[in-house]
Design an enzyme around this catalytic site. Sequence first.
Site: not given
Ligand code: AP5
Length: 215
Positions: A13, A88, A127, A160, A171
Amino acid sequence: MRLILLGPPGAGKGTQAKLLVTQLRIPKISTGDMLRSAAEDGTHLGLEGKRYTDQGHLVPDDLIIQLVQECLCSEKANDGYLLDGFPRTVRQAEALETILATRRQSLDAVVNLRVPDEEIIGRISSRRICSSCGRSYHLELFPPRQSGVCDDCGTALEQRDDDEVETVRERLRVYHERTEPLIDHYRQRSLLREIDGTRSVDEVTAAIVDILAQR
Ligand code: AP5
């Protein structure tokens, strides 16, 4: 354009959001980035949020809804936005619907990136991120030119706090229980567009742009 990127942790994402906002010329609103930045600044929200994120749990709905509401009602969001990581939960989705209705706005699409759990564990454990500019690397697929250093700004790369394997498993469990129901929620509203997120980064971007062009 108002767009949601849905998908499990590590689905890509953040990677896609960064590419799409340049093409679509809309701001990205990422609750994960906002929480990490608040934690680094040591604000109340940041410290409170980190208690949940470090465990792989969701931050409580009320805190997140307040955070996002301020953003969506700001001038920055007047001409559209891309939501990454919000909503979410069904309650967050309902809160978003209320905000949109109050502003006489609607969503254009909800893009769901499908990636199986086994691939996610591999992606996230490889990552590394730049704490300064936020660029994300994959140690095997997209490594930095110089080991451990961001290509764009020269800052040291980090893992991270919530990317330890056990936390990633938690997660994923939380994703399946609390976030996956949103797929049906948006399918019923005819907003859902599904993408195979296992393809290359460029192929996924092209597929999303294609879908948006067909609206
Ligand atoms: P990346 O692009 O970083 O993936 P992502 O989907 O953004 O992963 P996140 O881990 O950031 O998502 P998340 O939703 O768990 O975390 P968030 O920060 O929102 O890609 C991942 C890896 O794959 C990278 O190494 C990349 O290079 C690689 N990659 C990408 N595309 C690829 C492809 N096509 N092929 C191969 N490799 C690829 O949230 C973190 C925390 O915050 C949550 O766990 C929660 O505790 C809290 N939080 C955030 N939002 C909320 C909410 N709305 N409500 C409650 N808690 C929340």
